[in-house]
Design a protein around this motif. Structure first.
Motif, PDB file in Angstrom:
ATOM      1  N   PRO A 312       0.827  -1.211   0.000  1.00  0.00           N
ATOM      2  CA  PRO A 312       0.000   0.000   0.000  1.00  0.00           C
ATOM      3  C   PRO A 312       0.862   1.262   0.000  1.00  0.00           C
ATOM      4  N   ILE A 313       0.498   2.224  -0.830  1.00  0.00           N
ATOM      5  CA  ILE A 313       1.189   3.518  -0.876  1.00  0.00           C
ATOM      6  C   ILE A 313       0.184   4.590  -0.440  1.00  0.00           C
ATOM      7  N   PRO A 314       0.323   5.144   0.740  1.00  0.00           N
ATOM      8  CA  PRO A 314      -0.629   6.163   1.200  1.00  0.00           C
ATOM      9  C   PRO A 314      -0.442   7.484   0.452  1.00  0.00           C
ATOM     10  N   LEU A 315      -1.483   7.930  -0.206  1.00  0.00           N
ATOM     11  CA  LEU A 315      -1.442   9.167  -0.987  1.00  0.00           C
ATOM     12  C   LEU A 315      -2.079  10.303  -0.204  1.00  0.00           C
ATOM     13  N   LEU A 316      -1.534  11.491  -0.360  1.00  0.00           N
ATOM     14  CA  LEU A 316      -2.079  12.684   0.300  1.00  0.00           C
ATOM     15  C   LEU A 316      -2.998  13.477  -0.619  1.00  0.00           C
ATOM     16  N   GLY A 317      -3.209  12.977  -1.839  1.00  0.00           N
ATOM     17  CA  GLY A 317      -4.074  13.674  -2.787  1.00  0.00           C
ATOM     18  C   GLY A 317      -3.347  13.941  -4.083  1.00  0.00           C
ATOM     19  N   PRO A 318      -4.083  14.375  -5.105  1.00  0.00           N
ATOM     20  CA  PRO A 318      -3.467  14.649  -6.407  1.00  0.00           C
ATOM     21  C   PRO A 318      -2.661  15.932  -6.389  1.00  0.00           C
ATOM     22  N   ARG A 319      -1.719  16.032  -7.309  1.00  0.00           N
ATOM     23  CA  ARG A 319      -1.014  17.288  -7.495  1.00  0.00           C
ATOM     24  C   ARG A 319      -1.986  18.336  -8.027  1.00  0.00           C
ATOM     25  N   HIS A 320      -1.615  19.588  -7.892  1.00  0.00           N
ATOM     26  CA  HIS A 320      -2.504  20.691  -8.256  1.00  0.00           C
ATOM     27  C   HIS A 320      -2.892  20.614  -9.722  1.00  0.00           C
ATOM     28  N   ILE A 321      -4.073  21.085 -10.019  1.00  0.00           N
ATOM     29  CA  ILE A 321      -4.598  21.039 -11.385  1.00  0.00           C
ATOM     30  C   ILE A 321      -3.679  21.744 -12.381  1.00  0.00           C
ATOM     31  N   ASP A 322      -2.962  22.772 -11.946  1.00  0.00           N
ATOM     32  CA  ASP A 322      -2.028  23.474 -12.833  1.00  0.00           C
ATOM     33  C   ASP A 322      -0.931  22.550 -13.348  1.00  0.00           C
ATOM     34  N   GLN A 323      -0.658  21.468 -12.608  1.00  0.00           N
ATOM     35  CA  GLN A 323       0.432  20.572 -12.961  1.00  0.00           C
ATOM     36  C   GLN A 323      -0.060  19.284 -13.616  1.00  0.00           C
ATOM     37  N   ALA A 324      -1.371  19.207 -13.856  1.00  0.00           N
ATOM     38  CA  ALA A 324      -1.939  18.012 -14.481  1.00  0.00           C
ATOM     39  C   ALA A 324      -1.746  18.061 -15.992  1.00  0.00           C
ATOM     40  N   ILE A 325      -1.612  16.893 -16.616  1.00  0.00           N
ATOM     41  CA  ILE A 325      -1.497  16.835 -18.065  1.00  0.00           C
ATOM     42  C   ILE A 325      -2.792  17.290 -18.720  1.00  0.00           C
ATOM     43  N   SER A 326      -3.913  16.929 -18.124  1.00  0.00           N
ATOM     44  CA  SER A 326      -5.219  17.297 -18.681  1.00  0.00           C
ATOM     45  C   SER A 326      -6.207  17.485 -17.539  1.00  0.00           C
ATOM     46  N   THR A 327      -7.450  17.767 -17.875  1.00  0.00           N
ATOM     47  CA  THR A 327      -8.469  17.938 -16.858  1.00  0.00           C
ATOM     48  C   THR A 327      -9.746  17.190 -17.228  1.00  0.00           C
ATOM     49  N   ALA A 328     -10.474  16.800 -16.204  1.00  0.00           N
ATOM     50  CA  ALA A 328     -11.859  16.372 -16.364  1.00  0.00           C
ATOM     51  C   ALA A 328     -12.729  17.580 -16.034  1.00  0.00           C
ATOM     52  N   GLY A 329     -14.009  17.500 -16.411  1.00  0.00           N
ATOM     53  CA  GLY A 329     -14.886  18.650 -16.203  1.00  0.00           C
ATOM     54  C   GLY A 329     -14.937  19.523 -17.438  1.00  0.00           C
ATOM     55  N   GLY A 330     -15.790  20.526 -17.396  1.00  0.00           N
ATOM     56  CA  GLY A 330     -15.970  21.395 -18.546  1.00  0.00           C
ATOM     57  C   GLY A 330     -17.445  21.506 -18.893  1.00  0.00           C
ATOM     58  N   ILE A 331     -17.735  21.786 -20.141  1.00  0.00           N
ATOM     59  CA  ILE A 331     -19.120  21.976 -20.565  1.00  0.00           C
ATOM     60  C   ILE A 331     -19.881  20.655 -20.415  1.00  0.00           C
ATOM     61  N   ALA A 332     -20.951  20.676 -19.639  1.00  0.00           N
ATOM     62  CA  ALA A 332     -21.743  19.468 -19.420  1.00  0.00           C
ATOM     63  C   ALA A 332     -22.440  19.057 -20.710  1.00  0.00           C
ATOM     64  N   TRP A 333     -22.559  17.771 -20.925  1.00  0.00           N
ATOM     65  CA  TRP A 333     -23.174  17.275 -22.153  1.00  0.00           C
ATOM     66  C   TRP A 333     -24.644  17.657 -22.229  1.00  0.00           C
ATOM     67  N   SER A 334     -25.258  17.916 -21.098  1.00  0.00           N
ATOM     68  CA  SER A 334     -26.658  18.350 -21.097  1.00  0.00           C
ATOM     69  C   SER A 334     -26.821  19.735 -21.708  1.00  0.00           C
ATOM     70  N   SER A 335     -25.736  20.509 -21.786  1.00  0.00           N
ATOM     71  CA  SER A 335     -25.785  21.843 -22.384  1.00  0.00           C
ATOM     72  C   SER A 335     -25.400  21.838 -23.857  1.00  0.00           C
ATOM     73  N   LEU A 336     -25.119  20.657 -24.408  1.00  0.00           N
ATOM     74  CA  LEU A 336     -24.668  20.538 -25.791  1.00  0.00           C
ATOM     75  C   LEU A 336     -25.682  19.785 -26.634  1.00  0.00           C
ATOM     76  N   GLY A 337     -25.813  20.203 -27.878  1.00  0.00           N
ATOM     77  CA  GLY A 337     -26.548  19.407 -28.835  1.00  0.00           C
ATOM     78  C   GLY A 337     -25.664  18.275 -29.334  1.00  0.00           C
ATOM     79  N   PRO A 338     -26.227  17.299 -30.032  1.00  0.00           N
ATOM     80  CA  PRO A 338     -25.413  16.204 -30.561  1.00  0.00           C
ATOM     81  C   PRO A 338     -24.366  16.671 -31.564  1.00  0.00           C
ATOM     82  N   ASP A 339     -24.527  17.901 -32.094  1.00  0.00           N
ATOM     83  CA  ASP A 339     -23.549  18.459 -33.033  1.00  0.00           C
ATOM     84  C   ASP A 339     -22.490  19.308 -32.332  1.00  0.00           C
ATOM     85  N   LEU A 340     -22.484  19.292 -30.980  1.00  0.00           N
ATOM     86  CA  LEU A 340     -21.563  20.057 -30.130  1.00  0.00           C
ATOM     87  C   LEU A 340     -21.850  21.555 -30.139  1.00  0.00           C
TER      88      LEU A 340
END
Length: 390
Positions: A312-340
């Protein structure tokens, strides 16, 4: 700027959208907030541009978090990305893991060829212009000539996610769209490292890699490299299971994944009673980094074999979002038409990391950005042509 189509954001998704709009015969202007385009794309290529992979469409989709992406990937997936690169004069090769790279390895030759193609298609570009909101139905942009309002026939937004703000993806657009009634899923870091509270014992191992191990987060398994840093752990092995770890799943490591538990038990049984832990670990064939991790987190364990196979490797949490390769989140699909298109602003389309989806590294991120860029660009062109000029 009276162009019929404006694309804001000159990363891979924006370049793809601009190309599709131009191919459809529209007059296109491409804007970006930075003094030069595609800075995050260029950064991604510094360690070797993994543009896509050789997965089948079905296997590729299994690595994405969002079913809504399926029709886009089916139209423009890994094979089409390779064709795009080849058409831009970039020779490719496939690594042993199925990841696809340009022979040049860098992103800059591909970017130069692509910008040249866009110029030939008549795409105008202006760097250093930032989208800062709306005034009525017009978009407000600010740049070298100050404040301007633009009202193009159609707009494609390709403004990136919330990581690497110094390269242009700062997520500031989220508040601007939210004020217009667009639902935004909060940004979360993706494909990132994690913080670990090391003891001083681990200092000599910072910067070293742990190889040939299996990492597990619940039911998620990863085989890959792990690098120890002063603040924690990072590397391809951890990125592929970063989503469940970010959401609270515990991390364990199998330090001898190719050796069955029974064999580990048998080897330990043959060692002398009272032999030191460091000697036992060395005889098991563990690297100095792997042995150090056992000493760090399992020194007092009673079942050494179980520890070797499930440390087991005890983690204290993810590194800051500024240092992430990418992000999850953003425009919700409920706000988009099928054509984006944005449902509340039907002449505005969105693509790339602006959308709420998540994928691991290994060619999935870039391929999906390109795929959504093509989808949004084609849909925007279709919308512009069928809608009469007011």
């Amino acid at each position: 700027m009276t162009d019929r189509a404006v694309v804001i954001g000159a990363g891979p998704a924006g370049l793809m959208a601009a190309q599709e709009l131009a191919l459809a015969g529209l007059k296109v202007t491409l804007l970006d907030t930075k003094p030069s385009p595609a800075r995050k794309f260029l950064m991604a290529g510094k360690s070797g541009l993994n543009i896509t992979n050789t997965k089948s469409t079905e296997d590729f989709l299994a690595h994405l978090s969002t079913p809504a992406l399926a029709p886009m990937i089916k139209v423009f997936g890994p094979a089409e990305v390779q064709n795009l690169c080849s058409g831009l004069g970039q020779e490719l090769f496939t690594g042993s893991s199925g990841r696809v790279f340009p022979v040049a390895m860098k992103a800059s030759p591909l970017l130069r060829a692509w910008l040249s193609r866009l110029q030939d298609l008549g795409v105008n570009h202006h760097w250093g212009w930032r989208f800062t909101g709306f005034e009525g139905s017009a978009l407000r942009i600010e740049g070298p000539q100050g404040h301007q309002l633009i009202s193009p026939k159609v707009v494609v937004l390709a403004l990136g996610g919330g990581s690497w703000p110094r390269l242009g993806s700062d997520g500031a657009w989220a508040n601007l769209l939210e004020a217009q009634g667009v639902t935004i899923a909060p940004f979360k870091p993706a494909n990132m490292g994690f913080l670990v509270g090391w003891s001083a014992h681990m200092t000599p191992f910072f910067g070293k890699a742990l190889k040939s191990v299996a990492l597990r987060a619940g039911t998620h398994l990863s085989r890959g490299e792990l690098v120890l840093s002063r603040t924690g752990i990072e590397g391809g092995g951890i990125y592929s299971i970063s989503a469940p770890l970010r959401d609270g799943t515990k991390l364990t490591i199998d330090l001898k994944p190719d050796v069955p538990m029974a064999k580990v038990v048998a080897r330990l049984a043959k060692m002398r009673v009272g032999e030191s832990l460091s000697s036992r670990l060395r005889k098991l064939g563990l690297s100095d980094v792997a042995a150090a991790l056992v000493m760090e987190f399992g020194r007092n364990a009673h079942d050494l074999a179980a520890l070797i196979k499930n440390l087991p490797i005890p983690l204290l949490g993810p590194r800051h979002i500024d240092q992430a390769i990418s992000t999850a989140g953003g425009i919700a699909w409920s706000s988009l038409g099928p054509d984006l298109s944005l449902k509340v602003l039907p002449n505005i389309f969105a693509c790339g990391e602006m959308l709420d989806w998540e994928a691991p590294t290994g060619g999935y991120l870039l391929t999906t950005c390109l795929s959504t860029g093509q989808w949004a660009g084609r849909a925007a062109a279709k919308w512009a042509k069928k809608t009469p000029v007011m």
